[in-house]
Write an enzyme that holds these catalytic residues in place. Structure first.
Site, mmCIF file in Angstrom:
data_model
loop_
_atom_site.group_PDB
_atom_site.id
_atom_site.type_symbol
_atom_site.label_atom_id
_atom_site.label_comp_id
_atom_site.label_asym_id
_atom_site.label_seq_id
_atom_site.Cartn_x
_atom_site.Cartn_y
_atom_site.Cartn_z
ATOM 1 C CE1 TYR A 58 -2.695 -3.003 0.381
ATOM 2 C CE2 TYR A 58 -3.511 -2.401 2.578
ATOM 3 C CZ TYR A 58 -3.723 -3.266 1.640
ATOM 4 O OH TYR A 58 -4.505 -4.180 1.750
ATOM 5 C CG HIS A 116 -1.058 -8.514 0.438
ATOM 6 N ND1 HIS A 116 -0.751 -7.117 0.222
ATOM 7 C CD2 HIS A 116 -2.089 -8.451 0.444
ATOM 8 C CE1 HIS A 116 -1.610 -6.451 0.093
ATOM 9 N NE2 HIS A 116 -2.584 -7.330 0.073
#
Length: 292
Positions: A58, A116
């Site tokens: 991110y 992730h």
């Protein structure tokens, strides 16, 4: 189910607790992340503990941690999550990713570190897990988990944990405390949910409000009218009553506040049944199907 309120938490297999509502910062620009995190803390995302869900990918770990530091809230009252990115799978790459997280955030420890996505092949996945386990044993990370794993990936990891325990001793393989997936009425993932619930793995739901794409859905309209709530609030409440930890994301201050006002009503059993669509309709990526 037990009554939920702003104080509610779940105890993870690691022994630590996680708040039942989190704040997601996916695609939140770095230059606004600090401000929205601070605002989230001022609303319902902060009482006994506040949860922020970030990730290396991110590119906003640093501003999120700046928000944590400037909030004036004790570190013990903040629950911070980040993730090994898909490009950093493998033992050495994951170790470097973990170290980068500490360098970026300046935190003494990270509450929850997830893988992730299940990319990188078996060697990449198991190597990344081993790096996380070592960081946990060193006291850097409190709890471990995965994101976007299919059942076949979960089975593989469970077998690897047993392998590590055979080599290093019981409890030395780590534990899957949390699993994070896109979860909402149009993507219920019953196979994954069943796998986790049988093992006591906490389920986190990203995109719990389906990125705003279902606000006019006929299923939601009668519930919005019945409870005087927004579509987002109904969907977050659905997630909470399923036993998930929803991670609504917004950069709009009014919606951040609105999304936390979900403890003053409860969907009935009939409402919950009505929202069981049986659909498989992701609104985001879906690495669970990867055969890598």
């Amino acid at each position: 189910m037990a009554r939920l309120d702003i104080d509610s938490k779940y105890r993870m297999l690691s022994g630590y607790e996680i708040p039942v509502l989190g704040y997601g910062v996916y695609q939140t620009p770095a230059d606004v992340a600090e401000g929205v995190v601070l605002h989230a803390f001022k609303t319902g995302y902060r009482h006994n503990q506040a949860q922020v869900d970030s990730a290396r990918a991110y590119r906003n770990e640093a501003p999120c941690s700046d928000g944590i530091k400037k909030s004036g809230i004790q570190r013990s009252e903040i629950f911070f999550t980040t993730k090994v990115p898909a490009r950093s799978m493998g033992y050495e790459q994951a170790k470097a990713s973990i170290e980068s997280s500490f360098k970026e955030t300046g935190l003494d420890y990270i509450d929850l570190y997830l893988i992730h996505a299940p990319y990188g092949g078996k060697e990449g996945r198991t190597g990344a897990w081993r790096a996380l386990v070592e960081a946990q044993q060193a006291g850097k990370i409190r709890s471990l988990g995965v994101s976007n794993y299919g059942v076949h990936h979960l089975d593989e990891l469970e077998a690897y944990i047993k392998e590590l325990e055979g080599q290093n001793g019981k409890g030395k393989g780590g534990e899957i405390s949390v699993g994070q997936w896109e979860l909402h009425p149009w993507l219920g993932r019953p196979d994954i949910v069943d796998w986790c619930q049988k093992r006591g793995v906490v389920l986190e739901a990203y995109s719990p409000i389906v990125r705003g794409t279902r606000v006019d859905d006929p299923l939601l309209k009668p519930l919005v009218k019945k409870y005087g709530k927004t579509p987002a609030q109904v969907l977050i409440r659905w997630s909470l009553q399923k036993g998930f930890v929803p991670l609504p994301k917004s950069v709009t201050t009014s919606r951040i506040e609105e999304n936390a006002k979900v403890y003053d009503f409860e969907l009935t059993h009939e409402d919950m049944k009505m929202l069981e669509t049986g659909e498989y309709s992701p609104c985001a990526w879906d690495p669970t199907t990867s055969k890598d």
